[in-house]
Structure formats: C-alpha cells, structure tokens
Design an enzyme around this catalytic site. Structure first.
Site, PDB file in Angstrom:
ATOM      1  N   TYR A   1      17.368  -2.494  -4.708  1.00  0.00           N
ATOM      2  CA  TYR A   1      17.547  -2.187  -3.281  1.00  0.00           C
ATOM      3  C   TYR A   1      18.872  -2.777  -2.776  1.00  0.00           C
ATOM      4  CZ  TYR A   1      17.006  -2.826   1.807  1.00  0.00           C
ATOM      5  OH  TYR A   1      17.219  -2.846   3.170  1.00  0.00           O
TER       6      TYR A   1
ATOM      7  N   GLU B   1      20.263  -8.484   2.283  1.00  0.00           N
ATOM      8  CA  GLU B   1      19.897  -8.490   0.855  1.00  0.00           C
ATOM      9  C   GLU B   1      21.135  -8.337  -0.029  1.00  0.00           C
ATOM     10  OE1 GLU B   1      16.316  -9.558  -0.248  1.00  0.00           O
ATOM     11  OE2 GLU B   1      17.210  -8.185  -1.694  1.00  0.00           O
TER      12      GLU B   1
ATOM     13  N   SER C   1      22.387  -4.503   4.856  1.00  0.00           N
ATOM     14  CA  SER C   1      21.338  -5.530   4.808  1.00  0.00           C
ATOM     15  C   SER C   1      21.843  -6.861   4.269  1.00  0.00           C
ATOM     16  CB  SER C   1      20.224  -5.032   3.885  1.00  0.00           C
ATOM     17  OG  SER C   1      19.368  -6.094   3.533  1.00  0.00           O
TER      18      SER C   1
HETATM   19  P1  NAP Z   1      11.131   1.207   7.522  1.00  0.00           P
HETATM   20  O1  NAP Z   1      10.189   0.866   8.628  1.00  0.00           O
HETATM   21  O2  NAP Z   1      10.690   1.022   6.110  1.00  0.00           O
HETATM   22  O3  NAP Z   1      11.578   2.731   7.729  1.00  0.00           O
HETATM   23  C1  NAP Z   1      12.238   3.445   6.718  1.00  0.00           C
HETATM   24  C2  NAP Z   1      12.443   4.862   7.186  1.00  0.00           C
HETATM   25  O4  NAP Z   1      13.140   5.586   6.170  1.00  0.00           O
HETATM   26  C3  NAP Z   1      11.139   5.640   7.475  1.00  0.00           C
HETATM   27  O5  NAP Z   1      11.286   6.345   8.669  1.00  0.00           O
HETATM   28  C4  NAP Z   1      11.055   6.617   6.304  1.00  0.00           C
HETATM   29  O6  NAP Z   1      10.423   7.835   6.626  1.00  0.00           O
HETATM   30  C5  NAP Z   1      12.542   6.876   6.062  1.00  0.00           C
HETATM   31  N1  NAP Z   1      12.789   7.492   4.753  1.00  0.00           N
HETATM   32  C6  NAP Z   1      12.335   7.082   3.543  1.00  0.00           C
HETATM   33  N2  NAP Z   1      12.740   7.942   2.586  1.00  0.00           N
HETATM   34  C7  NAP Z   1      13.468   8.910   3.194  1.00  0.00           C
HETATM   35  C8  NAP Z   1      14.128  10.089   2.751  1.00  0.00           C
HETATM   36  N3  NAP Z   1      14.134  10.453   1.466  1.00  0.00           N
HETATM   37  N4  NAP Z   1      14.769  10.844   3.658  1.00  0.00           N
HETATM   38  C9  NAP Z   1      14.777  10.512   4.978  1.00  0.00           C
HETATM   39  N5  NAP Z   1      14.148   9.416   5.466  1.00  0.00           N
HETATM   40  C10 NAP Z   1      13.498   8.627   4.581  1.00  0.00           C
HETATM   41  O7  NAP Z   1      12.496   0.383   7.695  1.00  0.00           O
HETATM   42  P2  NAP Z   1      13.059  -0.424   8.961  1.00  0.00           P
HETATM   43  O8  NAP Z   1      12.545  -1.823   8.900  1.00  0.00           O
HETATM   44  O9  NAP Z   1      12.890   0.375  10.173  1.00  0.00           O
HETATM   45  O10 NAP Z   1      14.608  -0.525   8.570  1.00  0.00           O
HETATM   46  C11 NAP Z   1      15.531   0.477   8.957  1.00  0.00           C
HETATM   47  C12 NAP Z   1      16.743   0.427   8.050  1.00  0.00           C
HETATM   48  O11 NAP Z   1      17.366  -0.852   8.139  1.00  0.00           O
HETATM   49  C13 NAP Z   1      16.453   0.630   6.566  1.00  0.00           C
HETATM   50  O12 NAP Z   1      17.555   1.312   6.015  1.00  0.00           O
HETATM   51  C14 NAP Z   1      16.395  -0.779   6.009  1.00  0.00           C
HETATM   52  O13 NAP Z   1      16.711  -0.781   4.640  1.00  0.00           O
HETATM   53  C15 NAP Z   1      17.460  -1.443   6.860  1.00  0.00           C
HETATM   54  N6  NAP Z   1      17.288  -2.877   7.088  1.00  0.00           N
HETATM   55  C16 NAP Z   1      16.103  -3.346   7.579  1.00  0.00           C
HETATM   56  C17 NAP Z   1      15.987  -4.692   7.869  1.00  0.00           C
HETATM   57  C18 NAP Z   1      14.712  -5.248   8.433  1.00  0.00           C
HETATM   58  O14 NAP Z   1      14.538  -6.474   8.373  1.00  0.00           O
HETATM   59  N7  NAP Z   1      13.841  -4.435   9.005  1.00  0.00           N
HETATM   60  C19 NAP Z   1      17.072  -5.565   7.633  1.00  0.00           C
HETATM   61  C20 NAP Z   1      18.267  -5.028   7.130  1.00  0.00           C
HETATM   62  C21 NAP Z   1      18.372  -3.679   6.878  1.00  0.00           C
HETATM   63  P3  NAP Z   1       8.927   8.247   6.156  1.00  0.00           P
HETATM   64  O15 NAP Z   1       8.046   7.924   7.315  1.00  0.00           O
HETATM   65  O16 NAP Z   1       9.040   9.693   5.916  1.00  0.00           O
HETATM   66  O17 NAP Z   1       8.604   7.451   4.931  1.00  0.00           O
HETATM   67  N1  GDD Z   2       6.391  -8.753   1.047  1.00  0.00           N
HETATM   68  C1  GDD Z   2       5.954  -9.948   0.660  1.00  0.00           C
HETATM   69  N2  GDD Z   2       4.638 -10.102   0.343  1.00  0.00           N
HETATM   70  N3  GDD Z   2       6.842 -10.965   0.587  1.00  0.00           N
HETATM   71  C2  GDD Z   2       6.374 -12.186   0.214  1.00  0.00           C
HETATM   72  C3  GDD Z   2       5.036 -12.408  -0.105  1.00  0.00           C
HETATM   73  C4  GDD Z   2       4.111 -11.319  -0.054  1.00  0.00           C
HETATM   74  O1  GDD Z   2       2.939 -11.436  -0.337  1.00  0.00           O
HETATM   75  N4  GDD Z   2       4.893 -13.721  -0.423  1.00  0.00           N
HETATM   76  C5  GDD Z   2       6.097 -14.288  -0.301  1.00  0.00           C
HETATM   77  N5  GDD Z   2       7.004 -13.361   0.063  1.00  0.00           N
HETATM   78  C6  GDD Z   2       8.448 -13.593   0.240  1.00  0.00           C
HETATM   79  C7  GDD Z   2       9.324 -12.658  -0.607  1.00  0.00           C
HETATM   80  O2  GDD Z   2       9.372 -13.115  -1.953  1.00  0.00           O
HETATM   81  C8  GDD Z   2      10.644 -12.773   0.141  1.00  0.00           C
HETATM   82  O3  GDD Z   2      11.356 -13.896  -0.312  1.00  0.00           O
HETATM   83  C9  GDD Z   2      10.229 -13.015   1.598  1.00  0.00           C
HETATM   84  O4  GDD Z   2       8.819 -13.325   1.570  1.00  0.00           O
HETATM   85  C10 GDD Z   2      10.468 -11.841   2.524  1.00  0.00           C
HETATM   86  O5  GDD Z   2       9.906 -10.677   1.956  1.00  0.00           O
HETATM   87  P1  GDD Z   2       9.796  -9.279   2.777  1.00  0.00           P
HETATM   88  O6  GDD Z   2       9.124  -9.503   4.065  1.00  0.00           O
HETATM   89  O7  GDD Z   2       9.203  -8.290   1.832  1.00  0.00           O
HETATM   90  O8  GDD Z   2      11.305  -8.942   3.145  1.00  0.00           O
HETATM   91  P2  GDD Z   2      12.665  -8.974   2.281  1.00  0.00           P
HETATM   92  O9  GDD Z   2      13.450 -10.164   2.728  1.00  0.00           O
HETATM   93  O10 GDD Z   2      12.420  -8.808   0.843  1.00  0.00           O
HETATM   94  O11 GDD Z   2      13.381  -7.639   2.778  1.00  0.00           O
HETATM   95  C11 GDD Z   2      13.424  -7.289   4.158  1.00  0.00           C
HETATM   96  O12 GDD Z   2      14.587  -7.789   4.758  1.00  0.00           O
HETATM   97  C12 GDD Z   2      15.825  -7.254   4.232  1.00  0.00           C
HETATM   98  C13 GDD Z   2      16.967  -7.949   4.979  1.00  0.00           C
HETATM   99  O13 GDD Z   2      17.203  -9.206   4.406  1.00  0.00           O
HETATM  100  C14 GDD Z   2      13.355  -5.748   4.224  1.00  0.00           C
HETATM  101  O14 GDD Z   2      13.203  -5.342   5.582  1.00  0.00           O
HETATM  102  C15 GDD Z   2      14.635  -5.118   3.684  1.00  0.00           C
HETATM  103  O15 GDD Z   2      14.605  -3.705   3.918  1.00  0.00           O
HETATM  104  C16 GDD Z   2      15.825  -5.750   4.435  1.00  0.00           C
HETATM  105  O16 GDD Z   2      17.030  -5.204   3.990  1.00  0.00           O
END
Ligand code: NAP
Ligand code: GDD
Length: 339
Positions: free
Chosen positions: A157, A135, A133
């Site tokens: 995280y 992050e 990520s």
């Molecule tokens: P998500 O919608 O939050 O999905 C997370 C998944 O992890 C769910 O299927 C959840 O299953 C599963 N999980 C949680 N705890 C687990 C456990 N103990 N054992 C097995 N599975 C478990 O996340 P996403 O947005 O699809 O992201 C996919 C991956 O990419 C994550 O690793 C996230 O950190 C990473 N990532 C996401 C982004 C983004 O912007 N979306 C960016 C960078 C990296 P349950 O339904 O059972 O809870």
């Molecule tokens: N969730 C949330 N809720 N975020 C808020 C809010 C609110 O009410 N108001 C402002 N924000 C700001 C957060 O402080 C952050 O700076 C930004 O919006 C994005 O927040 P999220 O959408 O929660 O995503 P994230 O950037 O913290 O994390 C996501 O992206 C990562 C990759 O950079 C997640 O998908 C992570 O799993 C992923 O790794």
C-alpha cells in the site's frame, strides 16, 4: 456559477466528510461510485442526498474520462483506493492497480479532457488533489515528519501511494497542471471502516459495555500513530486546492499516541478496565510494521491557516459514544470481514 467538484472514493470515510464540506461551501458535488449494486452507494445517498453520482472505476480508464466529461469539474479529489494496509499484502497487484495506477488513470483523464500538453499553464485547468499518506514515510528517517522527509514505505500500500505521490508531482512539473498531494496522517471518525484499529476498538468497547462481547483481540499495541479527526482533514484538502500555488502539504496533529494508549482511553471513556478484556494476537501483527508516525504540520498552519480542532481524547470519546448509541439503537456497524 457554483464551483463543481468530482470526488473518487465518495462512499468512504473521507468522501462523505469532504462532500459535506464542499456542499456547505456552495459546490455542486459529483461522486464517482463503482459497481452495479454497491450497497455503500445507497448508504451514501441516504447521508448525502445532494451528491450527484457518476459510475466509474479507477481500474477503467474510459470510465474516468466519461466521469470527467459528465461532471465538468473545476476540482477533482482522488480519494478512491484500497486503503487497508494488511489487505495490500494479500492483494498486492490489485492494490498497485487501484491505489497506484488509479492515480495515473485519473490524471490522464483530466489531461485528455482539458487538452493539456507539455509546458501548459495551470490557469483555468481542472485542479487535482491526490490522497497521499504518511504510510509513505514507513520506517521513518526523522521525527516529526515533514514534506521533505525521505520515503521508506513498508507495505505494498505504501509503495503504491509513493508512486501516486511522485506521479502527481511529475504531472505538475511536466504539464504545469495544478496537481497537489496532501500527505495525511491517520484520521478517524464514527464513519471509519470497522477494520481500522480506532473503530475496531470503539466498536469492541461498545460491545463489551453492552454485554455483547467478552474480549477484544488486537495486534501490536506498541505502534504509535498521529491520530486526528477526519472532519478537520477534509478542510485541509479543500484549502490546498484553493491555494494560489500548487504545493504538497503534511497534515496531522503533531501528537503521537500508542495503540495501548488508544485502548486505555477508549475503555476509560466507557468506565471499563482495558486489561480485563484485551487479548493480543500474534496473527494480527504485520509482516513489516510502521512503528511510529508523527506529523510536523507547520507548513499547512503557516501557508494554509489550517489547524486541527479536535484532541485525541475528544476523538476517542466521540467514537465510543457513537458506537454505544449505534449498537443500542440496533444499527449496522458495517463490520468488514477482516479480523
Ligand atoms: P476508505 O473509507 O477505505 O474509502 C476508500 C474508497 O475508495 C471507497 O469509497 C471505495 O469505494 C473506493 N474504491 C476502492 N476501490 C475502488 C476502485 N477500484 N475504483 C474507485 N473507487 C474505489 O478510505 P478513507 O479513509 O476515506 O481514505 C480516503 C483516501 O485517503 C484513501 O485513498 C486513503 O488511502 C487515503 N488516506 C487515508 C488516511 C486515513 O487515515 N483515513 C490517511 C492517509 C491517506 P467502494 O465503496 O466501492 O469500496
Ligand atoms: N487494523 C488493525 N487491527 N490495526 C491494529 C490492530 C488490529 O487489530 N492491532 C494493532 N494495530 C496497529 C497496526 O499494526 C498499526 O500499527 C496501527 O494499529 C494502525 O493500524 P490501522 O488503523 O489499520 O491504520 P494504518 O496506520 O495501518 O493505516 C491507516 O492510516 C494510513 C495513514 O498513515 C489507513 O487509513 C491508511 O489508508 C492510511 O494511509
């Protein structure tokens, strides 16, 4: 014979898009799902009837070994994680176990099942993708961020993801495994969890437009992110595992927008003036914020031929339209319990 893939995190946003993509490429797709009565598994089965489900948990080493034995995958995509950043402060140890140690357990399951020892060759082995990520960059040392930008994670995280990232690299170097990490920047869609800011905003706008809510409470409006469409990003995961050499890649659009700009675009898409409805709430600010993230995806473009297809404006409009339709049809937005 069809290639076989095992996906952890199958019930999540990326799991569903990746499964669709791989099924479209002729793969046999297996999804690891946890819990004995997980409602998200039934929802996933309705959306993706062709995915074979295998039970398992990233907290349980034996279950991962069994899953690999059963699915016999050519490719494993480790998308499972506790992925919501604020939760990682409240449950830091669990986040370390699932998001960090879960990577070790999955790599060990692959290593044990394929009989890999030190100095082994990557040929014929199970290929492994780790969902790293942006992050991990946290307090950024340069902009845009590339594969060689230093990590300075700002949340438990981000720290757990950095562990998984380095471990994946280490298994590649120690055992010659085909193990890669995609350093993905934020990617969104109508399937995004309601706790993340883009979906919180698109659902909030839809509720206000339909007269179901009068305000939208948000935290830091000045944070900037590089937001893309999840459907584009799962293609990159697959390309990484089909590349000749195992390497890590940054995946993002290279364009950065603030939360304020996101809010403006979403309210405008519904014909509303955001300043009448948005209330900022100090309680939603994070203990340590990541102020900005912006990708340099040049390596992926040049080496993988990967390009994003959807602009920020199109993505936001699509999410708002989808939530308006969902709420009008009486659908379940799947809100989490987070504010
Ligand atoms: P998500 O919608 O939050 O999905 C997370 C998944 O992890 C769910 O299927 C959840 O299953 C599963 N999980 C949680 N705890 C687990 C456990 N103990 N054992 C097995 N599975 C478990 O996340 P996403 O947005 O699809 O992201 C996919 C991956 O990419 C994550 O690793 C996230 O950190 C990473 N990532 C996401 C982004 C983004 O912007 N979306 C960016 C960078 C990296 P349950 O339904 O059972 O809870
Ligand atoms: N969730 C949330 N809720 N975020 C808020 C809010 C609110 O009410 N108001 C402002 N924000 C700001 C957060 O402080 C952050 O700076 C930004 O919006 C994005 O927040 P999220 O959408 O929660 O995503 P994230 O950037 O913290 O994390 C996501 O992206 C990562 C990759 O950079 C997640 O998908 C992570 O799993 C992923 O790794």
């Amino acid at each position: 014979m069809a290639r076989r893939a095992l996906i952890t995190g199958i019930t999540g946003q990326d799991g569903s898009y990746l499964a669709e993509h791989l099924l479209g490429q002729g793969y046999e797709v297996w999804g690891l799902a946890r819990g004995q009565a997980n409602p998200r598994v039934s929802r996933m089965r309705r959306l993706l009837a062709d995915v074979k489900v295998v039970r398992g948990d990233l907290l349980d080493q034996g279950s991962l070994i069994s899953a690999v034995e059963r699915a016999q995958p050519d490719e494993v995509y480790n998308l499972g994680a506790i992925s919501f950043v604020p939760m990682s402060w409240e449950q830091a140890e669990l986040t370390a176990e699932v998001t960090g140690m879960g990577v070790l357990r999955m790599l060990e399951a692959i290593r044990v099942c394929s009989g890999v020892s030190r100095g082994g060759s990557p040929n014929g082995q199970i290929r492994f993708y780790q969902a790293s990520s942006s992050e991990m960059f946290g307090q950024v040392s340069e902009t845009p961020q590339t594969e060689s930008t230093a990590f300075h994670p700002r949340s438990p995280y981000g720290v757990a993801k950095a562990y998984g990232h380095f471990l994946t690299q280490n298994y590649r170097e120690s055992y010659g495994m085909y193990a890669v990490s995609g350093i993905l920047f934020n990617h969104e869609s109508p399937r995004r969890g309601a706790e993340f800011v883009t979906r919180k905003v698109s659902l909030g706008v839809a509720r206000i437009k339909l007269g179901l809510a009068g305000e939208l409470r948000l935290g830091n409006l000045e944070a900037r992110r590089d937001w893309g469409f999840a459907g584009d990003y799962v293609r990159a995961m697959h390309l990484m595992l089909r590349a000749e050499k195992p390497e890590d890649y940054v995946i993002g659009t290279g364009r950065m927008k603030s939360v304020r700009e996101l809010v403006e675009a979403a309210f405008t898409a519904a014909g509303l003036d955001w300043e009448r409805y948005v209330v900022t709430d100090q309680g939603l600010h994070r203990p340590a914020e990541v102020d900005l993230l912006c990708a340099d995806p040049k390596k992926a473009r040049v080496q993988l031929g990967w390009e994003p297809t959807m602009s920020f404006e199109e993505l936001v409009a699509m999410m708002v339209e989808s939530d308006l339709r969902l709420l009008t049809d009486g659908g379940d937005p799947g809100d989490g319990s987070w504010p």
